[in-house]
Design an enzyme around this catalytic site. Structure first.
Site, PDB file in Angstrom:
ATOM      1  N   PHE A 184       0.859  -1.184   0.000  1.00  0.00           N
ATOM      2  CA  PHE A 184       0.000   0.000   0.000  1.00  0.00           C
ATOM      3  C   PHE A 184       0.896   1.234   0.000  1.00  0.00           C
ATOM      4  O   PHE A 184       1.957   1.230   0.620  1.00  0.00           O
ATOM      5  CB  PHE A 184      -0.893   0.027   1.251  1.00  0.00           C
ATOM      6  CG  PHE A 184      -2.036  -0.933   1.213  1.00  0.00           C
ATOM      7  CD1 PHE A 184      -3.333  -0.492   1.047  1.00  0.00           C
ATOM      8  CD2 PHE A 184      -1.823  -2.300   1.348  1.00  0.00           C
ATOM      9  CE1 PHE A 184      -4.405  -1.377   1.015  1.00  0.00           C
ATOM     10  CE2 PHE A 184      -2.871  -3.201   1.325  1.00  0.00           C
ATOM     11  CZ  PHE A 184      -4.165  -2.736   1.158  1.00  0.00           C
ATOM     12  N   CYS A 185       0.457   2.316  -0.672  1.00  0.00           N
ATOM     13  CA  CYS A 185       1.275   3.522  -0.754  1.00  0.00           C
ATOM     14  C   CYS A 185       0.412   4.747  -1.029  1.00  0.00           C
ATOM     15  O   CYS A 185      -0.727   4.624  -1.475  1.00  0.00           O
ATOM     16  CB  CYS A 185       2.306   3.427  -1.883  1.00  0.00           C
ATOM     17  SG  CYS A 185       3.431   2.044  -1.742  1.00  0.00           S
ATOM     18  N   THR A 186       0.990   5.925  -0.787  1.00  0.00           N
ATOM     19  CA  THR A 186       0.385   7.196  -1.205  1.00  0.00           C
ATOM     20  C   THR A 186       1.476   8.050  -1.833  1.00  0.00           C
ATOM     21  O   THR A 186       2.535   8.248  -1.228  1.00  0.00           O
ATOM     22  CB  THR A 186      -0.235   7.953  -0.010  1.00  0.00           C
ATOM     23  OG1 THR A 186      -1.220   7.132   0.619  1.00  0.00           O
ATOM     24  CG2 THR A 186      -0.865   9.258  -0.481  1.00  0.00           C
TER      25      THR A 186
END
Length: 388
Positions: free
Chosen positions: A135-137
């Site tokens: 997961f990343c932003t």
């Protein structure tokens, strides 16, 4: 039961165990930069003039205990489900996979195994893990003068061992000690800079000075990375490992436009989101990739109010799922920051705001292309904090 429903059930169970029920009260943080000095990530040089098998020796020997500790966590988790058979399969089937990796990655991975005395199959596993689940932003933003900024949170470790007592993801805790900044040099001069896990030879976060900035987020899809890996093992090897494609791009692309073309069009083993920033006003894009090609490219458009792009792990033309909406709070905090206040310290505030910051967040990276600037910080999410 569909994938989304299964995920929602797991969310509910984790929320009950964690003692916190989403959503938490949305709050845009301010004054979080600079963080504590001890959270700043250390820097190392990767000498591209060395033979590939020797490039990682100094770094990985130094970090070998922490790398072993991290891999031991993966083995412990996998062993709980397979009574050791999964790890035996890793050592048996993934070690030969190293010979199929393209140059120079095969030699680099073998060199890391030799330097750390870690079984080759386990080093290969570490290097292909990101093709499957994370997961990343990522954020690219432009200030009123046309200056571009690029930043990201890297979140990793979901479902890989929840520590009920400490309310943390076990693997996330093991990854933080091996986060490093790398200065990739040829002839004593910087070619590009990146944030890596020590011993991970691909690229997830990088800047090529005066050329472009880059981050990659995983894209969840039924046609996911595990399919590409299986195809590779079975001998179908006409696609790029996505982090290897990124490194090839950082080493060899000479412009933002060329980087975008390569990342948009070359066949890959896994779907992904490539987020790029350039050197000129308006040069910023989210490239949404299938394994075959780009299915959408969303660009900065400051003249029409799109002065920033924010990407998590879901297609940006659809609403994010209720169980993992980091996009809406992130967008709100960017708007709260405003274009006139766009800067790396203020973007760090956005990335330090929950749930953009969460229990999976290993580090935050900040980049500015003109100076080839890269700084990164280990992150920790104080309770109450959602698991992702």
């Amino acid at each position: 039961m569909g994938l989304g429903l299964k995920f929602a059930v797991i969310v509910a169970c984790l929320a009950a165990v964690h003692g916190q029920v989403p959503p938490f009260e949305e709050k845009c943080e301010h004054g979080m930069y600079p963080p504590k000095a001890e959270s700043k990530v250390a820097s190392y040089v990767i000498n591209l003039d060395l033979p590939p098998a020797e490039r990682w020796t100094v770094l990985t020997k130094e970090k070998a205990p922490q790398i072993r500790d991290m891999i031991a966590e993966i083995k412990a988790f996998a062993g709980a489900f397979g009574n050791g058979s999964i790890i035996a399969a890793v050592d048996k089937y993934l070690a030969p996979l190293a010979d199929t990796l393209p140059y120079p990655f095969a030699d680099e991975v073998k060199g890391i195994a030799k330097a750390t005395n870690i079984p080759l199959g386990e080093v290969v596993l570490f290097n292909i893990f990101y093709e499957i689940f994370s997961f990343c932003t990522s954020i690219v933003a432009q200030d009123p003068t046309g200056k571009l900024f690029h930043a990201r949170n890297l979140d990793f470790g979901l479902f890989l061992g929840w520590d009920i007592k400490n309310e943390t993801w076990a693997l996330t805790e093991k990854l933080r000690p091996i986060v490093v900044n790398l200065d990739w040099q040829r002839g004593g001069k910087t070619v590009f800079k990146s944030v890596n896990f020590a011993g991970y030879v691909g690229l997830l976060t990088a800047v090529k000075p005066q050329t472009f900035t880059y981050t990659m987020n995983e894209r969840f899809s039924a046609d996911g990375g595990y399919i590409g890996i299986i195809e590779w093992i079975l001998g179908q090897r006409d696609g790029y490992w996505m982090s290897f494609l990124a490194r090839d791009t950082l080493e060899n692309a000479t412009s933002y436009t060329e980087a975008e073309t390569w990342l948009a069009n070359r066949k890959m083993l896994a779907p992904a989101y490539f987020i790029l920033g350039g050197t000129k006003a308006g040069e910023g894009a989210i490239i949404t990739r299938s394994r075959e090609k780009a299915v959408n490219i969303k660009r900065l458009d400051p003249a029409n109010g799109r002065w920033f792009l924010l990407q998590t792990n879901y297609d940006n033309w659809n609403p994010p799922p209720f169980y993992d909406d980091r996009r809406t709070p992130g967008d709100n905090c960017m708007m709260n920051m405003s274009k006139s206040n766009t800067s790396l310290p203020h973007i760090f505030d956005v990335l330090s705001s929950k749930p953009v910051l969460n229990k999976l967040t290993t580090y935050t990276a900040l980049m500015q292309v003109d100076e080839g600037h890269l700084e990164s910080y280990l992150q920790d999410c104080p309770d109450p904090c959602f698991p992702w």
